[in-house]
Design an enzyme around this catalytic site. Structure first.
Site, PDB file in Angstrom:
ATOM      1  N   HIS A   1       0.835  -1.198   0.000  1.00 37.35           N
ATOM      2  CA  HIS A   1       0.000   0.000   0.000  1.00 37.35           C
ATOM      3  C   HIS A   1       0.875   1.255   0.000  1.00 37.35           C
ATOM      4  O   HIS A   1       0.474   2.293   0.512  1.00 37.35           O
ATOM      5  CB  HIS A   1      -0.934   0.003   1.219  1.00 37.35           C
ATOM      6  CG  HIS A   1      -1.923  -1.127   1.216  1.00 37.35           C
ATOM      7  ND1 HIS A   1      -2.736  -1.414   2.295  1.00 37.35           N
ATOM      8  CD2 HIS A   1      -2.231  -2.040   0.266  1.00 37.35           C
ATOM      9  CE1 HIS A   1      -3.493  -2.466   2.000  1.00 37.35           C
ATOM     10  NE2 HIS A   1      -3.198  -2.870   0.782  1.00 37.35           N
TER      11      HIS A   1
HETATM   12  C1  LIG Z   1       0.228  -7.419  -4.560  1.00 41.94           C
HETATM   13  C2  LIG Z   1      -0.667  -6.286  -4.193  1.00 41.94           C
HETATM   14  C3  LIG Z   1      -1.776  -6.530  -3.383  1.00 41.94           C
HETATM   15  C4  LIG Z   1      -2.623  -5.491  -3.035  1.00 41.94           C
HETATM   16  N1  LIG Z   1      -3.795  -5.774  -2.393  1.00 41.94           N
HETATM   17  C5  LIG Z   1      -4.748  -4.805  -2.310  1.00 41.94           C
HETATM   18  C6  LIG Z   1      -6.077  -5.109  -1.892  1.00 41.94           C
HETATM   19  O1  LIG Z   1      -6.436  -6.270  -1.648  1.00 41.94           O
HETATM   20  N2  LIG Z   1      -6.968  -4.090  -1.780  1.00 41.94           N
HETATM   21  C7  LIG Z   1      -6.622  -2.798  -2.060  1.00 41.94           C
HETATM   22  O2  LIG Z   1      -7.461  -1.918  -1.896  1.00 41.94           O
HETATM   23  N3  LIG Z   1      -5.378  -2.482  -2.477  1.00 41.94           N
HETATM   24  C8  LIG Z   1      -4.447  -3.455  -2.642  1.00 41.94           C
HETATM   25  N4  LIG Z   1      -3.212  -3.156  -3.134  1.00 41.94           N
HETATM   26  C9  LIG Z   1      -2.859  -1.734  -3.378  1.00 41.94           C
HETATM   27  C10 LIG Z   1      -3.487  -1.115  -4.624  1.00 41.94           C
HETATM   28  O3  LIG Z   1      -3.597  -2.071  -5.657  1.00 41.94           O
HETATM   29  C11 LIG Z   1      -2.626   0.078  -5.048  1.00 41.94           C
HETATM   30  O4  LIG Z   1      -2.568   0.991  -3.975  1.00 41.94           O
HETATM   31  C12 LIG Z   1      -3.202   0.813  -6.261  1.00 41.94           C
HETATM   32  O5  LIG Z   1      -3.398  -0.103  -7.309  1.00 41.94           O
HETATM   33  C13 LIG Z   1      -2.275   1.944  -6.701  1.00 41.94           C
HETATM   34  O6  LIG Z   1      -2.868   2.603  -7.796  1.00 41.94           O
HETATM   35  P1  LIG Z   1      -2.133   3.758  -8.596  1.00 41.94           P
HETATM   36  O7  LIG Z   1      -3.070   4.216  -9.639  1.00 41.94           O
HETATM   37  O8  LIG Z   1      -1.584   4.751  -7.641  1.00 41.94           O
HETATM   38  O9  LIG Z   1      -0.859   3.039  -9.266  1.00 41.94           O
HETATM   39  P2  LIG Z   1      -0.826   1.774 -10.255  1.00 41.94           P
HETATM   40  O10 LIG Z   1      -2.082   1.013 -10.229  1.00 41.94           O
HETATM   41  O11 LIG Z   1       0.443   1.076  -9.953  1.00 41.94           O
HETATM   42  O12 LIG Z   1      -0.711   2.436 -11.699  1.00 41.94           O
HETATM   43  C14 LIG Z   1       0.455   2.991 -12.229  1.00 41.94           C
HETATM   44  C15 LIG Z   1       0.535   2.623 -13.698  1.00 41.94           C
HETATM   45  O13 LIG Z   1       1.523   3.419 -14.330  1.00 41.94           O
HETATM   46  C16 LIG Z   1       2.258   2.625 -15.228  1.00 41.94           C
HETATM   47  N5  LIG Z   1       3.578   3.261 -15.416  1.00 41.94           N
HETATM   48  C17 LIG Z   1       4.537   3.457 -14.488  1.00 41.94           C
HETATM   49  N6  LIG Z   1       5.617   4.045 -15.038  1.00 41.94           N
HETATM   50  C18 LIG Z   1       5.321   4.255 -16.352  1.00 41.94           C
HETATM   51  C19 LIG Z   1       6.029   4.823 -17.446  1.00 41.94           C
HETATM   52  N7  LIG Z   1       7.280   5.307 -17.329  1.00 41.94           N
HETATM   53  N8  LIG Z   1       5.411   4.875 -18.656  1.00 41.94           N
HETATM   54  C20 LIG Z   1       4.155   4.380 -18.827  1.00 41.94           C
HETATM   55  N9  LIG Z   1       3.448   3.831 -17.820  1.00 41.94           N
HETATM   56  C21 LIG Z   1       4.023   3.766 -16.602  1.00 41.94           C
HETATM   57  C22 LIG Z   1       2.311   1.266 -14.559  1.00 41.94           C
HETATM   58  O14 LIG Z   1       2.576   0.230 -15.461  1.00 41.94           O
HETATM   59  C23 LIG Z   1       0.929   1.164 -13.920  1.00 41.94           C
HETATM   60  O15 LIG Z   1      -0.021   0.533 -14.748  1.00 41.94           O
HETATM   61  C24 LIG Z   1      -2.324  -4.170  -3.463  1.00 41.94           C
HETATM   62  C25 LIG Z   1      -1.220  -3.919  -4.272  1.00 41.94           C
HETATM   63  C26 LIG Z   1      -0.391  -4.968  -4.661  1.00 41.94           C
HETATM   64  C27 LIG Z   1       0.787  -4.684  -5.549  1.00 41.94           C
END
Ligand SMILES: Cc1cc2nc3c(=O)[nH]c(=O)nc-3n(C[C@H](O)[C@H](O)[C@H](O)COP(=O)(O)OP(=O)(O)OC[C@H]3O[C@@H](n4cnc5c(N)ncnc54)[C@H](O)[C@@H]3O)c2cc1C
Ligand SMILES: *[C@@H]1O[C@H](CO)[C@@H](O)[C@H](O)[C@H]1NC(C)=O
Ligand SMILES: *[C@@H]1O[C@H](CO)[C@@H](O)[C@H](O)[C@H]1NC(C)=O
Ligand SMILES: *[C@@H]1O[C@H](CO)[C@@H](O)[C@H](O)[C@H]1NC(C)=O
Length: 560
Positions: free
Chosen positions: A512
């Site tokens: 997280h």
């Molecule tokens: C294993 C795991 C289990 C989890 N379990 C839970 C759960 O059960 N419940 C819950 O609520 N949360 C859970 N979480 C946390 C939750 O999934 C994350 O907090 C959330 O997905 C983060 O979202 P975000 O949009 O900030 O980033 P992300 O979803 O990581 O999105 C970022 C995106 O940007 C892309 N990116 C990065 N750099 C570049 C670049 N240079 N060029 C192009 N694209 C790029 C990446 O590929 C990615 O798709 C878990 C996370 C993980 C990893």
């Protein structure tokens, strides 16, 4: 008695038949989704979203209602391999770390294993699937409009979220939490309220995962383009005609190593929006010349666009401590369904019946042998001896294993302990170096000790007793964790068991992690990068602390 019962051939055959049978998801055959190799050299859009992750997909679908939108995602499509994200493949997909895998591993300077998503839909494609909202206090502190928050959560829930089927292990765990004093029983709810509850899940009743990529079904297909395998290298800025640097163009690389440019159409409303996650967004700001000046100079980032000392700072990760409880009877495959929300701000969650592939089991093999050594002096010896025999046998036969048991974890709210991120080099493919400083603040450590006491009471409860071997004590189970290869830290095995030391030694990530582009430090209350025009950040990197017990609901809500 077995700790790890090997999957019997008939179950394997059943799984093979199931995965071979046609799971034809109609979703995701988006006409607007293309490989970046098909992108023109130059293109113009009203909004350019960097990262098609959990926040990025919600944001893109929303903005496409009134404007032209480009999404640049470095990963591929989750629809290419829909069964890989099913509940039974959680561990296998998470631990698969190859150049284009959906999971990109990193190890923080704290010696803790961690993962970054690399796929359209981001974290929602590889996570535990648990869905739960932020508390009202969190919404107040963020100064979000309560009505919009409610409507946006509902927009997400309508598309992706299910009420889980609660079976034996989860139900015993829930009753155990109540017995341990975590009442009231709040039943099934998305709300963040004290007591014990069942939350939502993005897995449907067949165990198929629904992800943030499905939110693109809400997009206007005429107004949006999504490029996959599009690696963003840099945001470019102009200072012409304005006092502040203004974002105007994004450079990305396709899978053939060709570079492309996407430019903002000439309208004052238009913006580049970073949604690359808590690791990606601060990294890309720095690579684009926005960050601590001396650090950027040390890495030859040129030109310096704006000295922004707080970029990459105050990044944090909520520590998790796990207790594994082997079960004398079969358990269902469940990720998180039940959660105890304590008044001392530790959250108690659990899952059961993880399946591990043959390869994965092999990789953990050394660790299992260590475990045998570490605990050979305890009464667990017979169980462990047997389990190793079973494991060896399944490895000899080349079989997958299903772990017959459950995990109860404690995660702390916040956390108060904060870290920082630094570039290692200027390659956007490489992970930056990150230090989370787990349990540096005493208040975090106190929450962990209290949380573990609740975990121990739950393990010892009458309700949970059928899922624990009668001869095994909670203390032995905790000792067992000290022998597992769950992190790279030194373990202190002392004669008088010390829960505080246990928290420090067995710390893991619950994934997280957040911060690095925090509101008030890097972006303003409207998520605009302070000191820059036409650039916002919308993702978990803006959070001051992790929302609710688990963040994904709030990340998608924010995108909306
Ligand atoms: C294993 C795991 C289990 C989890 N379990 C839970 C759960 O059960 N419940 C819950 O609520 N949360 C859970 N979480 C946390 C939750 O999934 C994350 O907090 C959330 O997905 C983060 O979202 P975000 O949009 O900030 O980033 P992300 O979803 O990581 O999105 C970022 C995106 O940007 C892309 N990116 C990065 N750099 C570049 C670049 N240079 N060029 C192009 N694209 C790029 C990446 O590929 C990615 O798709 C878990 C996370 C993980 C990893
Ligand atoms: C689109 O424009 C309409 C009309 O101006 C407005 O009511 C609506 O809120 C806008 N939607 C978005 C997502 O910007
Ligand atoms: C277990 O410990 C003994 C003695 O310390 C050592 O010789 C042996 O190699 C260890 N076994 C494994 C599998 O690590
Ligand atoms: C337990 O471990 C903590 C952290 O190392 C230490 O500060 C404390 O003194 C220890 N307590 C006892 C009773 O040994």
């Amino acid at each position: 008695m077995t700790i790890i019962s090997c999957i019997f051939r008939n179950i394997l055959v059943a799984i093979l038949i199931l995965s071979g049978s046609c799971y034809c998801d109609k979703a995701g055959h988006y006409t607007f989704m293309k490989d970046a190799t098909l992108a023109p050299k130059h293109a113009r859009f009203d909004y350019i979203i960097i990262g098609g992750g959990t926040a990025g997909c919600a944001l893109a679908a929303t903005l496409s209602q009134n404007a032209s939108v480009l999404v640049l995602e470095r990963g591929g499509s989750p629809y290419d391999n829909p069964t890989a994200s099913d509940i039974g493949n959680f561990a296998n997909t998470l631990f698969n770390n190859t150049p284009n895998s959906w999971s990109q591993h990193f190890i923080s300077e704290d010696g803790v294993y961690n993962t970054r998503p690399r796929v359209l839909g981001g974290g929602s494609v590889i996570n535990g699937g648990f869905y739960t909202r932020a508390g009202d206090d969190y919404v107040d502190e963020a100064e979000w409009e309560m009505e919009e928050v409610e409507a946006s959560y509902q927009w997400v829930e309508k598309k992706l979220v299910f009420k889980p089927q609660v079976m034996g292990w989860q139900s015993a765990f829930k009753d155990g939490l109540l017995e341990a004093g975590e009442f009231p029983d709040n039943g099934f709810t998305y709300d963040h309220i004290y007591g014990t509850k069942i939350g939502g899940t993005i897995f449907d009743h067949a165990g198929h995962r629904h992800t943030a990529a499905n939110l693109l079904e809400y997009a206007d297909p005429e107004a949006i383009v999504v490029y996959l395998h599009a690696y963003v290298h840099k945001i470019l800025f102009t200072t012409k005609g304005s006092q502040k640097p203004k974002a105007y163009e994004v450079i990305f690389e396709d899978a053939n190593g060709m570079f492309h440019k996407a430019e903002l159409a000439n309208n004052a409303m238009n913006e580049v929006i970073l949604s690359a996650g808590a690791m990606g967004s601060p990294q890309l700001l720095m690579l684009s010349g926005v960050g601590p000046a001396a650090h950027l100079a040390a890495h030859g980032v040129n030109p310096l666009v704006l000295d922004h000392p707080m970029v990459g700072h105050e990044i944090a990760d909520n520590p998790m401590n796990v207790v594994f409880i082997p079960s004398p009877q079969p358990v269902e495959v469940s990720l998180i369904q039940t959660v105890g929300i304590t008044k001392f701000d530790s959250y108690i969650e659990g899952g059961s019946g993880l399946s591990l592939s043959f390869d994965l089991t092999r990789r953990f093999f050394d660790g299992v042998l260590n475990l045998f050594n570490e605990t050979s002096r305890t009464t667990s010896r017979n169980i462990l001896t047997h389990s190793i025999e079973v494991l060896l046998k399944s490895l000899d036969l080349g079989l997958d294993v299903m772990i017959n048991g459950g995990l109860i974890v404690q995660k702390i709210d916040g956390p108060a302990s904060k870290g920082h991120m630094e570039l290692r080099n200027t390659d956007p493919r490489d992970n930056p170096s990150v230090t989370f400083n787990y349990y540096q603040e005493p208040e975090d450590l106190n929450k962990c000790v209290k949380g573990l006491n609740t975990v121990i009471q739950t393990i010892n409860s009458k309700a949970f007793s059928k899922y624990k071997y009668p001869g095994v004590t909670a203390r032995e189970l905790l000792n067992l964790m000290l022998g597992l290869p769950i992190n790279l830290r030194t373990r202190h095995v002392t004669s008088t068991f010390n829960l505080t030391q246990f928290c420090i030694d067995t710390v893991m990530s619950i994934w997280h992690y957040h911060g690095g582009c925090q509101v008030g430090r890097v972006v303003d209350k409207n998520y605009k990068v302070i000191g820059i025009d036409s650039l916002r950040v919308i993702d978990g990197s803006t959070f001051l602390k992790s929302p609710g017990t688990n963040p994904q609901a709030t990340v998608m809500m924010l995108g909306r």
